[in-house]
Design an enzyme around this catalytic site. Sequence first.
Site, PDB file in Angstrom:
ATOM      1  CB  SER A   1      -0.945   0.010   1.196  1.00 57.77           C
ATOM      2  OG  SER A   1      -2.041  -0.839   0.937  1.00 57.77           O
TER       3      SER A   1
ATOM      4  CD  GLN B   1     -11.062 -11.871   3.521  1.00 61.53           C
ATOM      5  OE1 GLN B   1     -11.627 -12.748   4.175  1.00 61.53           O
ATOM      6  NE2 GLN B   1     -10.854 -10.655   3.996  1.00 61.53           N
TER       7      GLN B   1
ATOM      8  CE1 TYR C   1      -5.235   2.227   3.822  1.00 61.36           C
ATOM      9  CE2 TYR C   1      -5.990   0.125   2.959  1.00 61.36           C
ATOM     10  CZ  TYR C   1      -5.079   1.162   2.962  1.00 61.36           C
ATOM     11  OH  TYR C   1      -4.030   1.148   2.092  1.00 61.36           O
ATOM     12  CB  SER C   2     -12.084   1.175   1.208  1.00 64.55           C
ATOM     13  OG  SER C   2     -12.560   0.489   0.057  1.00 64.55           O
TER      14      SER C   2
ATOM     15  N   GLY D   1       2.789  -0.841   4.093  1.00 62.70           N
ATOM     16  CA  GLY D   1       2.238  -1.680   3.038  1.00 62.70           C
ATOM     17  C   GLY D   1       2.383  -3.152   3.322  1.00 62.70           C
TER      18      GLY D   1
END
Length: 379
Positions: free
Chosen positions: A89, A154, A195-196, A337
């Site tokens: 990230s 997932q 957070y998306s 990240g």
Amino acid sequence: MSVRTGLVAATALVAAVALAAPVAAAAPAAPRDGHGATREAMDANVKDGVVGIALQAKDTHGVWKATAGKGDLRTGAPRTAHDRFRAGSITKTFVATVLLQLESEGRLSLDDKVDRWLPRLVRGNGHDGRRVTVRQLLNHTSGIFNYTADEQLQRDVFLADGFLKNRYRTHTPEQLVGIAMQHKPDFAPGTDWNYSNTNYLLAGLVIEKVTGNPYADEVRARIVEPLGLRGTKLPGTSPGLPGPHSRAYSKLAETADGKTYDVTRMNASVAGAAGEIVSSAEDLNRFYAALLRGRLLPKKQLDAMKTTVPVENLGGYGLGLTEQKLSCGVRVWGHGGGIHGSISESVTTEDGRHSLTFNFNSDWTGDSDAIVEAEFCGK
């Protein structure tokens, strides 16, 4: 899940418990390097189960490079200070920087609605791109569902059977946004924070619509090439890591028990503009120092980037940039990240004079905060 280290959700299903397998002893600290506390924090992480760590710190006294643990469990080879790694990230700061550059050029406004640039893409189950702004994408106040929280994704991407079957599969951002649209929003736009990763897939698509170029091309032309970030790549669908690099390891499970998998090779299009970047500690220190010193953005846009939303256990989240006040009062800016087999952290002081970047080549345990605290507050 730590906001600072698990942003791409490579560790979304992995409990943060220690690995029981033995690890090689880390190299002893150099007594005169001025980073003794950082070395101790690195060694403690390896003892607690992190496979290996590659780190670089840069301050007014110079550059300090250090490693601990293993880079390859099969051969026993150590990590190297020059490793390239999947930085997850941390990609988000690059994407936000490009959008802020485009705003400074008058090509878009952060207050534009997403639907202006991506008509009807954000629709379904209460999502409505006519109500969400570009700014809300960048600071995670959009309420748009996080596609990596989808249970089927997932299973397909983060658990062993699915990963081994799909590790080379290509995902398009439109497909991944479509997964998010199958769920209800987390909240009404602008009313909360969550957070998306979907936000940054959309941000990448906005860059493409505004410029006519893939977001990765704009990142290369506007940031990577001007700063000479020779170890930084946007891999797209390419599964390999450029050398030099260590191996990357994951449990691909909901706990840290069981088999350890080598996940070095993978198609990171499942992360895309939310987290596909490959970089090095040297490059990321250079990037964040340049950003905070105003080399990449005019003052207006940099101030906007540093305008944060309060986030529990973090400090604040701006536009692709995190803020944290450490125990000794030092304030650092950067991003973390996480992606399969990799946890990274890159932070710098507001004046860009003291920077730190490090990478764990395993994703099921690790205390990033301890290393950050040691570097900026230790002795």
